[in-house]
Write a protein that holds these residues in place. Sequence first.
Motif, PDB file in Angstrom:
ATOM      1  N   THR A 231     -32.438   5.918  -9.941  1.00 25.84           N
ATOM      2  CA  THR A 231     -33.390   4.993  -9.343  1.00 25.84           C
ATOM      3  C   THR A 231     -32.638   4.052  -8.423  1.00 25.84           C
ATOM      4  O   THR A 231     -31.405   3.935  -8.505  1.00 25.84           O
ATOM      5  CB  THR A 231     -34.158   4.223 -10.425  1.00 25.84           C
ATOM      6  OG1 THR A 231     -35.356   3.668  -9.879  1.00 25.84           O
ATOM      7  CG2 THR A 231     -33.317   3.111 -11.027  1.00 25.84           C
ATOM      8  N   ASP A 232     -33.382   3.385  -7.548  1.00 20.09           N
ATOM      9  CA  ASP A 232     -32.774   2.463  -6.606  1.00 20.09           C
ATOM     10  C   ASP A 232     -33.654   1.223  -6.491  1.00 20.09           C
ATOM     11  O   ASP A 232     -34.874   1.286  -6.702  1.00 20.09           O
ATOM     12  CB  ASP A 232     -32.611   3.112  -5.231  1.00 20.09           C
ATOM     13  CG  ASP A 232     -31.823   2.216  -4.283  1.00 20.09           C
ATOM     14  OD1 ASP A 232     -30.589   2.250  -4.364  1.00 20.09           O
ATOM     15  OD2 ASP A 232     -32.436   1.479  -3.499  1.00 20.09           O
ATOM     16  N   LEU A 233     -33.034   0.089  -6.147  1.00 25.15           N
ATOM     17  CA  LEU A 233     -33.787  -1.147  -5.971  1.00 25.15           C
ATOM     18  C   LEU A 233     -33.037  -2.056  -5.016  1.00 25.15           C
ATOM     19  O   LEU A 233     -31.812  -1.946  -4.856  1.00 25.15           O
ATOM     20  CB  LEU A 233     -33.998  -1.849  -7.314  1.00 25.15           C
ATOM     21  CG  LEU A 233     -32.720  -2.271  -8.064  1.00 25.15           C
ATOM     22  CD1 LEU A 233     -32.481  -3.777  -7.902  1.00 25.15           C
ATOM     23  CD2 LEU A 233     -32.823  -1.901  -9.526  1.00 25.15           C
ATOM     24  N   ALA A 234     -33.791  -2.921  -4.368  1.00 26.61           N
ATOM     25  CA  ALA A 234     -33.205  -3.904  -3.449  1.00 26.61           C
ATOM     26  C   ALA A 234     -33.933  -5.226  -3.639  1.00 26.61           C
ATOM     27  O   ALA A 234     -35.157  -5.261  -3.786  1.00 26.61           O
ATOM     28  CB  ALA A 234     -33.325  -3.435  -2.002  1.00 26.61           C
ATOM     29  N   VAL A 235     -33.171  -6.330  -3.621  1.00 28.34           N
ATOM     30  CA  VAL A 235     -33.723  -7.664  -3.873  1.00 28.34           C
ATOM     31  C   VAL A 235     -33.096  -8.646  -2.896  1.00 28.34           C
ATOM     32  O   VAL A 235     -31.892  -8.594  -2.621  1.00 28.34           O
ATOM     33  CB  VAL A 235     -33.432  -8.130  -5.318  1.00 28.34           C
ATOM     34  CG1 VAL A 235     -33.998  -9.528  -5.546  1.00 28.34           C
ATOM     35  CG2 VAL A 235     -33.984  -7.161  -6.341  1.00 28.34           C
ATOM     36  N   ALA A 236     -33.904  -9.552  -2.387  1.00 23.66           N
ATOM     37  CA  ALA A 236     -33.405 -10.716  -1.651  1.00 23.66           C
ATOM     38  C   ALA A 236     -34.007 -11.964  -2.272  1.00 23.66           C
ATOM     39  O   ALA A 236     -35.167 -11.962  -2.688  1.00 23.66           O
ATOM     40  CB  ALA A 236     -33.784 -10.637  -0.171  1.00 23.66           C
TER      41      ALA A 236
ATOM     42  N   GLY B  44     -31.229 -16.105   0.648  1.00 18.78           N
ATOM     43  CA  GLY B  44     -30.778 -15.040   1.527  1.00 18.78           C
ATOM     44  C   GLY B  44     -29.748 -14.116   0.925  1.00 18.78           C
ATOM     45  O   GLY B  44     -29.223 -13.224   1.600  1.00 18.78           O
ATOM     46  N   ASN B  45     -29.423 -14.314  -0.373  1.00 14.13           N
ATOM     47  CA  ASN B  45     -28.546 -13.372  -1.052  1.00 14.13           C
ATOM     48  C   ASN B  45     -29.279 -12.044  -1.242  1.00 14.13           C
ATOM     49  O   ASN B  45     -30.495 -12.018  -1.447  1.00 14.13           O
ATOM     50  CB  ASN B  45     -28.125 -13.915  -2.414  1.00 14.13           C
ATOM     51  CG  ASN B  45     -27.462 -15.267  -2.312  1.00 14.13           C
ATOM     52  OD1 ASN B  45     -26.471 -15.429  -1.618  1.00 14.13           O
ATOM     53  ND2 ASN B  45     -28.026 -16.266  -2.994  1.00 14.13           N
ATOM     54  N   VAL B  46     -28.535 -10.956  -1.225  1.00 10.30           N
ATOM     55  CA  VAL B  46     -29.133  -9.618  -1.335  1.00 10.30           C
ATOM     56  C   VAL B  46     -28.353  -8.810  -2.357  1.00 10.30           C
ATOM     57  O   VAL B  46     -27.111  -8.840  -2.388  1.00 10.30           O
ATOM     58  CB  VAL B  46     -29.117  -8.894   0.031  1.00 10.30           C
ATOM     59  CG1 VAL B  46     -29.602  -7.456  -0.115  1.00 10.30           C
ATOM     60  CG2 VAL B  46     -29.981  -9.647   1.037  1.00 10.30           C
ATOM     61  N   ALA B  47     -29.082  -8.081  -3.199  1.00  8.69           N
ATOM     62  CA  ALA B  47     -28.475  -7.123  -4.122  1.00  8.69           C
ATOM     63  C   ALA B  47     -29.150  -5.778  -3.917  1.00  8.69           C
ATOM     64  O   ALA B  47     -30.376  -5.679  -3.987  1.00  8.69           O
ATOM     65  CB  ALA B  47     -28.633  -7.579  -5.572  1.00  8.69           C
ATOM     66  N   GLU B  48     -28.353  -4.768  -3.629  1.00  7.31           N
ATOM     67  CA  GLU B  48     -28.842  -3.394  -3.493  1.00  7.31           C
ATOM     68  C   GLU B  48     -28.151  -2.569  -4.574  1.00  7.31           C
ATOM     69  O   GLU B  48     -26.925  -2.540  -4.665  1.00  7.31           O
ATOM     70  CB  GLU B  48     -28.529  -2.876  -2.092  1.00  7.31           C
ATOM     71  CG  GLU B  48     -28.596  -1.388  -1.879  1.00  7.31           C
ATOM     72  CD  GLU B  48     -29.887  -0.713  -2.282  1.00  7.31           C
ATOM     73  OE1 GLU B  48     -30.961  -1.156  -1.851  1.00  7.31           O
ATOM     74  OE2 GLU B  48     -29.817   0.268  -3.048  1.00  7.31           O
ATOM     75  N   VAL B  49     -28.952  -1.925  -5.440  1.00  7.88           N
ATOM     76  CA  VAL B  49     -28.428  -1.265  -6.636  1.00  7.88           C
ATOM     77  C   VAL B  49     -28.964   0.154  -6.723  1.00  7.88           C
ATOM     78  O   VAL B  49     -30.159   0.394  -6.524  1.00  7.88           O
ATOM     79  CB  VAL B  49     -28.836  -2.016  -7.929  1.00  7.88           C
ATOM     80  CG1 VAL B  49     -28.267  -1.319  -9.158  1.00  7.88           C
ATOM     81  CG2 VAL B  49     -28.384  -3.471  -7.876  1.00  7.88           C
ATOM     82  N   THR B  50     -28.078   1.089  -7.033  1.00  9.08           N
ATOM     83  CA  THR B  50     -28.497   2.432  -7.430  1.00  9.08           C
ATOM     84  C   THR B  50     -27.989   2.663  -8.845  1.00  9.08           C
ATOM     85  O   THR B  50     -26.815   2.435  -9.137  1.00  9.08           O
ATOM     86  CB  THR B  50     -27.961   3.512  -6.490  1.00  9.08           C
ATOM     87  OG1 THR B  50     -28.268   3.163  -5.142  1.00  9.08           O
ATOM     88  CG2 THR B  50     -28.598   4.856  -6.797  1.00  9.08           C
ATOM     89  N   SER B  51     -28.889   3.096  -9.723  1.00 10.00           N
ATOM     90  CA  SER B  51     -28.587   3.252 -11.138  1.00 10.00           C
ATOM     91  C   SER B  51     -29.063   4.623 -11.596  1.00 10.00           C
ATOM     92  O   SER B  51     -30.066   5.141 -11.091  1.00 10.00           O
ATOM     93  CB  SER B  51     -29.290   2.142 -11.939  1.00 10.00           C
ATOM     94  OG  SER B  51     -29.157   2.340 -13.325  1.00 10.00           O
TER      95      SER B  51
END
Length: 580
Positions: A382-387, A391-398
Amino acid sequence: MIQRLLLALCAVVLPFSPLLAKAPPVTAGIVSAADPRAAAAGVEILRKGGSAADAAIAVMLALNVVEPQSSGIGGGGFMVHYGAKDRSTTTYDGREAAPAAADDHWFYKDGVPLGHRAAVPGGRSVGVPGNLRMMALAHAAHGKLPWKDLFQPAIRLAREGHAITPRLYNSLNTYGRAIISDWGRAQFFNPDGTAKPVGTILKNPDQAALFARIAARGPDAFYRDAQGAKLVATVNQAPVNPSKMTPADLTAYQAKARAPVCGTYRVYRVCGMGPPSAGGITVLLILKQLERFDLARLGKDSPVAWHLLAESERLAYADRDTWLADGDHVVIPQAGLLDPTYIAARSALIAPDRTMAAVTPGTPAGAPPRVRVSPGPEHGTTDLAVADAQGNVAEVTSTIESVFGSGLTVDGTFLNNELTDFDIVPEQDGYLAANRVQGGKRPRSSMSPTIVYGPDGKVRIAVGAAGGSTIIAQVAKTLIAVLDWKMSAQDAIRLGLIYTPGPGGVVEKGTQLEPMLPALAALGEQLRAAPLGLKANAIEQVDGRWAGGADPRSEGVVMDLRGVDAAIRRIEQAPNAPHE
């Protein structure tokens, strides 16, 4: 059925609704995730003042509950993080690791290598899970809310229940019977062996209790003492392919903060994961090999543009398969692969009017000598992206690798089969494989969480995907569509995929690419149309505001602070594709 599903979804979304109802326009962040219940968990954390990393962790935990076939604390992942205050990019490696007892014949039986399908089920395929350690590392560096707060949405979903969605149902119906063990059969199947229908409310008190313990005590509550011993016993006493994991394997595991792999593409700066992920380097190779072509002029409807992408993929995947693995265990010629002179030489092999007769890996500067040996006798991601508001950003693939991972569970949580991402046979074409099994080593991954920065240094787009080795092609395609063809992230994700990891290849059936097959054939392409199990998520900045994209092939959504109505409508219409 839709009415039943809507009622079921309302039952699990309602706990979030006080936080989401009548929200103002987007001023405090955005979430793109593969399930609306998980996206709502991220929004809840943002509402409470949490950071992008906090919200990403909450989304990961909620996905563990509602999308158990794809990811969770029984697996591993990668995070790319952008810190707005100091404009820093940091990557976090939570990839699973092989037990110390593993060797290059780990997946052999009676001197014969197991086939991939035979190697997946049971304990031998389980790597030491890394997601929780990665979450804790990222939280220590970037978190704002207390650790325990991040678990509350997932605990609530597990304790109070969540509805089976069409995608979960089809995963159960297609893969579940063959892979999952006794707990999973009791949880997801009726006594007659049929999968529980869409809309059925599932409760998981064992998982809720496990999450509560970890929330209170930290990751050690999973890796050490009685809980760690339970995990070790589960994999070592598996009825199929038992492992040789030890408690020391669990306690020795560390998530790692690694330097990002960054490079330029036209006026943009592209940053992704380095080894053991092959994603960051391979995505950059695909893009850089295409930089000399005017893709913007060709446009998305040009067969030539897609042919060029196919050729660049072939070259990049060939280098990936030969040179990329866990850099803590083998020498990786990273600088040589990304050297402009090397990339120019590889790009020169691509022609707009013909297809390469053969594709071989290059020999970049710094490449170690290949050791010749004597001849020997969906995926769940799965994948997800958050801001966040700052303005901080986290892009995660799990991932837990295959759908339902190894099929084994500990306290209601599936364990990965990540070790089958190693090359089961330790030789390739007479040479020792860089990605062979070794004790403590992390298997090569295609996961490609990526953040792209504009000329102003601000985040332009954060994107990632699920789908095994198609992940790299999905991310590269999306970036070309956004950066060259000026498409929105949503429309870019929606575009069909051309996937060419070697000679021949596939265009995604039923998309705009299928009618191009004759024109592509005239360029020498030997492609077939076939369905692909794809799932991508992205967020982007457009005119100073956040927008996003979620794959219409999945149940994914983009959610800001304005609620879940659109998310509920979306999941009602979700496709029935089971692949990850």
